[in-house]
Design an enzyme around this catalytic site. Structure first.
Site, mmCIF file in Angstrom:
data_model
loop_
_atom_site.group_PDB
_atom_site.id
_atom_site.type_symbol
_atom_site.label_atom_id
_atom_site.label_comp_id
_atom_site.label_asym_id
_atom_site.label_seq_id
_atom_site.Cartn_x
_atom_site.Cartn_y
_atom_site.Cartn_z
ATOM 1 N N CYS A 276 0.959 -1.089 -0.055
ATOM 2 C CA CYS A 276 0.216 0.571 -0.089
ATOM 3 C C CYS A 276 0.990 1.403 0.012
ATOM 4 O O CYS A 276 0.878 1.876 -0.874
ATOM 5 C CB CYS A 276 -0.393 -0.226 1.104
ATOM 6 S SG CYS A 276 -1.882 -1.519 1.264
HETATM 7 C C1 UGA Z 1 -1.624 0.387 5.748
HETATM 8 C C2 UGA Z 1 -1.797 0.835 6.608
HETATM 9 O O1 UGA Z 1 -1.533 1.176 8.013
HETATM 10 C C3 UGA Z 1 -4.052 1.279 6.260
HETATM 11 O O2 UGA Z 1 -4.235 1.817 7.472
HETATM 12 C C4 UGA Z 1 -4.380 1.325 5.171
HETATM 13 O O3 UGA Z 1 -5.661 0.483 4.612
HETATM 14 C C5 UGA Z 1 -3.345 -0.028 4.390
HETATM 15 O O4 UGA Z 1 -1.688 0.894 4.213
HETATM 16 C C6 UGA Z 1 -3.965 -0.284 2.941
HETATM 17 O O5 UGA Z 1 -3.824 0.779 2.132
HETATM 18 O O6 UGA Z 1 -4.509 -1.070 2.017
HETATM 19 P P1 UGA Z 1 0.062 -2.339 5.300
HETATM 20 O O7 UGA Z 1 0.575 -1.861 4.608
HETATM 21 O O8 UGA Z 1 -0.357 -3.230 5.923
HETATM 22 O O9 UGA Z 1 -1.183 -0.722 5.836
HETATM 23 O O10 UGA Z 1 0.931 -1.890 7.096
HETATM 24 P P2 UGA Z 1 1.260 -1.270 7.934
HETATM 25 O O11 UGA Z 1 0.687 -1.431 9.606
HETATM 26 O O12 UGA Z 1 0.998 0.722 7.554
HETATM 27 O O13 UGA Z 1 2.374 -1.200 7.473
HETATM 28 C C7 UGA Z 1 3.495 -0.523 6.523
HETATM 29 C C8 UGA Z 1 4.617 -0.191 7.138
HETATM 30 O O14 UGA Z 1 5.476 0.489 7.332
HETATM 31 C C9 UGA Z 1 5.718 -1.584 6.879
HETATM 32 O O15 UGA Z 1 6.927 -2.372 6.794
HETATM 33 C C10 UGA Z 1 6.042 -0.982 7.969
HETATM 34 O O16 UGA Z 1 7.385 -1.860 9.076
HETATM 35 C C11 UGA Z 1 6.170 -0.042 8.391
HETATM 36 N N1 UGA Z 1 6.203 0.817 9.375
HETATM 37 C C12 UGA Z 1 4.782 0.500 10.071
HETATM 38 C C13 UGA Z 1 7.191 1.261 10.382
HETATM 39 O O17 UGA Z 1 8.199 1.775 9.090
HETATM 40 N N2 UGA Z 1 7.210 1.879 11.415
HETATM 41 C C14 UGA Z 1 6.025 2.231 11.734
HETATM 42 O O18 UGA Z 1 5.424 2.892 12.999
HETATM 43 C C15 UGA Z 1 4.926 1.616 11.288
#
Ligand code: UGA
Length: 453
Positions: A276
């Protein structure tokens, strides 16, 4: 349960939405074009690792509430509301690829030409503003010979679920956004959601009705903000690394106490991956450019993220000098914990760079190895456990913060390798547990011995 529902596209969003309906007693028709996926779903097997999904899927199949088919005609003719949850990847120029959306809209239009009565089409896929009204609507109208409004309804209903907690998010959303072409379309969808998330439930869900482009933009605004928060904290992390005794985790903890900021998405590390954020930020930037607006802030978010994964390579180089022939252990391959999804995973960026430097790479992940084999192939070795992975390595990089890695101790590294060197790319470990025992470095940790920084 007055309305019958179908969903086209059995990816994360489609399947998690499907089980919410079936758990609420709906009989659902699911559509996908991939026969292997259809067979898995019909056998109650989840095509990907997602907590609780398979159990709910099995329940739905056992209760005869879910049937998956490639026959979109059948789905449209036998239901009243159809959700589109097909993928919207990026083209090589960063713009959104609407091929799947257009194909499904065409098929829906062709079927509606044969159907009497009203049908509601709901776009749930992430699409740039204007897509529902200017792409989906004309395609359906052209192929059905019908008119949006009197003959069929149209809504845009973005999804906010997050992989790893997708089922929980689908059952308990913070909000439901309904972009509506007209009042009738919005009312039908709102009534459906009122049934799924009734007023009386303890987690009251806010339902917001708005225009189609606003709903489309809400999704990009949301993801763009979360990604920007990550790039912001990574910027602070990079500054910390240049200041002895500074630590980004302490900074993030205090920032998170501010209710204006909140603690979420302040986890510094090697950057965001997944299916995403990377694609949505790029598509959003390209979309803004098409409006002749230069989205400086989004470009900075993207640029910080593109560079962030190389941070751990730079730390490794400062300690090991030349990486050629050095053995690297990569802990974690999935783009985040609790998923087997490798899409946009930072592990692939790091591994590619290490291989270019001539390093030898062994990796371990609790769930993602078979997907990783498909993406990375046999250029690296896959270990059966974390302990096997770190054996004899010159450097270990923690890439995905799976819970099980937290159990690793300095002693484990000392047992498995002669000169233990650990780089924490996700701030999983407590520096004080490792610092005096092994060579330890971490993103956003500016201690004097953070490998010469
Ligand atoms: C993300 C959004 O969090 C959701 O709200 C959204 O609905 C979704 O995309 C989408 O568009 O469908 P997702 O991609 O499943 O969800 O995962 P996240 O938990 O957001 O993580 C994304 C990336 O950011 C991961 O690689 C994670 O490791 C990284 N991340 C997350 C960080 O580096 N630091 C953080 O504090 C949080």
């Amino acid at each position: 349960m007055t309305q019958k529902v179908s969903i086209v596209g059995m990816g994360y969003v489609g399947l998690c939405t499907a089980v919410v309906f079936t758990k609420n007693g709906y009989k659902l028709v699911a559509v996908d074009e991939n026969q292997e996926r259809i067979d898995l779903v019909n056998n109650g097997i989840s095509p990907f690792h997602e907590p609780d999904l398979e159990q709910l899927l099995q329940e739905s199949i056992n209760n005869d509430c879910l049937e998956c088919t490639s026959d979109i005609d059948y789905a449209i003719l036998n239901t009243d509301i159809t959700f589109l949850t097909v993928g919207t990847p990026t083209n090589s120029d960063g713009s959104i690829d609407l091929k799947a959306i257009k194909k499904v809209a065409t098929q829906i239009g062709e079927t509606l030409a044969k159907k009497d009565g009203y049908h509601l089409v709901v776009v749930k896929s992430t699409v740039v503003p204007g897509t529902t009204e200017n792409v989906v609507k004309p395609i359906i109208e052209k192929n059905s010979g019908k008119t949006c409004g009197p003959d069929f309804g149209l809504c845009m209903n973005p999804e906010f679920l997050s992989e790893g907690s997708a089922v929980e998010d689908a059952f308990k959303p913070y909000r439901v956004v309904i972009g509506e072409y007209d009042k009738k379309s919005g009312e039908i969808l709102e009534d459906l959601y009122q049934e799924i998330y009734p007023e009386s439930s303890e987690n009251k869900v806010t339902i917001k009705r708005t225009t189609l482009p606003t709903a489309e933009l809400i999704k990009y605004a949301n993801n763009g903000f979360q990604a920007t928060k990550i790039s912001y904290i990574n910027t602070i992390a990079n500054v910390c690394q240049k200041i002895p005794n500074a630590d980004v985790t302490a900074i993030a903890d205090v920032m998170g106490l501010d209710p204006v900021i909140s603690p979420k998405f302040l986890g510094a590390g090697i950057g965001y991956g997944g299916s995403c954020f990377p694609k949505d930020i790029r598509a959003f930037i390209t979309f803004c450019k098409s409006l002749e607006y230069n989205p400086i802030m989004l470009k900075a978010t993207h640029e910080v993220n593109e560079k962030q994964a190389y941070n751990v390579i730079e730390i490794a180089k400062r300690q090991l000098k030349n990486l050629k022939g050095k053995k690297f252990a990569i802990l974690g391959l999935a783009f985040k914990p609790n998923t087997d999804d490798m899409r946009g995973a930072r592990s692939t960026v790091i591994i590619k760079k290490l291989l270019e430097e001539g390093s030898i790479v062994t990796a371990y992940d609790p769930q993602a190895i078979s997907n990783a084999k498909r993406d990375i192939g046999d250029k690296i070795t896959y270990a059966p456990s974390a302990m096997e992975c770190i054996k004899d390595c010159d450097c270990c990089i923690l890439v995905t913060e799976w819970d099980e890695f937290q159990k690793l101790t300095a002693e484990d590294f000392m047992k498995q390798t002669k000169q233990p060197f650990l780089i924490d790319g996700r701030r999983t470990f407590k520096p004080q547990d490792f610092n005096s025992k092994i060579i330890f470095a971490a993103i956003g940790l500016g201690q004097k011995n953070n490998c010469g920084q």
